[in-house]
Design a protein around this motif. Sequence first.
Motif, short mmCIF file in Angstrom:
data_model
loop_
_atom_site.label_atom_id
_atom_site.label_comp_id
_atom_site.label_asym_id
_atom_site.label_seq_id
_atom_site.Cartn_x
_atom_site.Cartn_y
_atom_site.Cartn_z
N MET A 175 0.85 -1.18 0.00
CA MET A 175 0.00 0.00 0.00
C MET A 175 0.90 1.25 0.00
N VAL A 176 0.57 2.18 -0.87
CA VAL A 176 1.31 3.43 -0.94
C VAL A 176 0.77 4.37 0.14
N THR A 177 1.67 4.92 0.94
CA THR A 177 1.25 5.84 1.99
C THR A 177 1.83 7.22 1.76
N VAL A 178 1.14 8.19 2.28
CA VAL A 178 1.56 9.59 2.22
C VAL A 178 1.42 10.14 3.62
N ASN A 179 2.50 10.69 4.12
CA ASN A 179 2.50 11.23 5.48
C ASN A 179 1.91 10.22 6.48
N GLY A 180 2.24 8.94 6.28
CA GLY A 180 1.82 7.90 7.20
C GLY A 180 0.41 7.38 7.02
N MET A 181 -0.30 7.79 5.99
CA MET A 181 -1.66 7.27 5.76
C MET A 181 -1.85 6.93 4.29
N SER A 182 -2.83 6.09 4.00
CA SER A 182 -3.07 5.71 2.61
C SER A 182 -3.57 6.93 1.82
N ARG A 183 -3.35 6.88 0.52
CA ARG A 183 -3.83 7.97 -0.34
C ARG A 183 -5.35 8.10 -0.24
N THR A 184 -6.03 6.97 -0.16
CA THR A 184 -7.48 7.00 -0.06
C THR A 184 -7.92 7.74 1.21
N LYS A 185 -7.30 7.40 2.32
CA LYS A 185 -7.65 8.07 3.58
C LYS A 185 -7.33 9.56 3.51
N LEU A 186 -6.17 9.90 2.96
CA LEU A 186 -5.79 11.30 2.82
C LEU A 186 -6.78 12.06 1.94
N ASN A 187 -7.21 11.46 0.84
CA ASN A 187 -8.19 12.10 -0.05
C ASN A 187 -9.53 12.30 0.64
N LYS A 188 -9.94 11.34 1.46
CA LYS A 188 -11.21 11.47 2.21
C LYS A 188 -11.11 12.62 3.22
N HIS B 210 -8.33 20.71 -7.94
CA HIS B 210 -7.05 21.14 -7.41
C HIS B 210 -6.21 21.80 -8.50
N LYS B 211 -5.36 22.68 -8.06
CA LYS B 211 -4.50 23.44 -8.96
C LYS B 211 -3.54 22.52 -9.72
N HIS B 212 -3.14 21.45 -9.08
CA HIS B 212 -2.20 20.48 -9.67
C HIS B 212 -2.83 19.10 -9.63
N LYS B 213 -2.26 18.18 -10.38
CA LYS B 213 -2.69 16.79 -10.31
C LYS B 213 -2.42 16.26 -8.92
N ARG B 214 -3.26 15.35 -8.44
CA ARG B 214 -3.15 14.85 -7.06
C ARG B 214 -1.75 14.38 -6.70
N VAL B 215 -1.08 13.69 -7.60
CA VAL B 215 0.24 13.15 -7.29
C VAL B 215 1.22 14.26 -6.87
N TRP B 216 1.03 15.47 -7.35
CA TRP B 216 1.89 16.60 -7.00
C TRP B 216 1.85 16.88 -5.50
N TYR B 217 0.71 16.64 -4.89
CA TYR B 217 0.51 16.95 -3.48
C TYR B 217 1.07 15.90 -2.53
N TYR B 218 1.35 14.72 -3.02
CA TYR B 218 1.69 13.62 -2.13
C TYR B 218 3.05 13.75 -1.45
#
Length: 94
Positions: free
Chosen positions: A1-14, A45-53
Amino acid sequence: MVTVNGMSRTKLNKIAFHKNKEIFTNKGINRCENCGFGYGLSFAHKHKRVWYYDKPSETLWDESEVILLCSKCHLEIEVDRSKTEDLFNRLRSV
């Protein structure tokens, strides 16, 4: 599972969705910020989601990075980077 700042992308997006909803509701923004249509709204968003990760999580709900658009307007900027830039400059310029 790919995480961002310690949480899944799905959780971060929610989390981002709920925070954006609260921010925009508190500001009374409940229509497309471009055309004024009131249905089929989503956060663009101003940028594609991946830019924010690799940025701080808060960037996903930073008011300078998000606008509320109807599906038609969102699609128009989604496929044209220059339209995205122009719209954000018009709506979020300081």
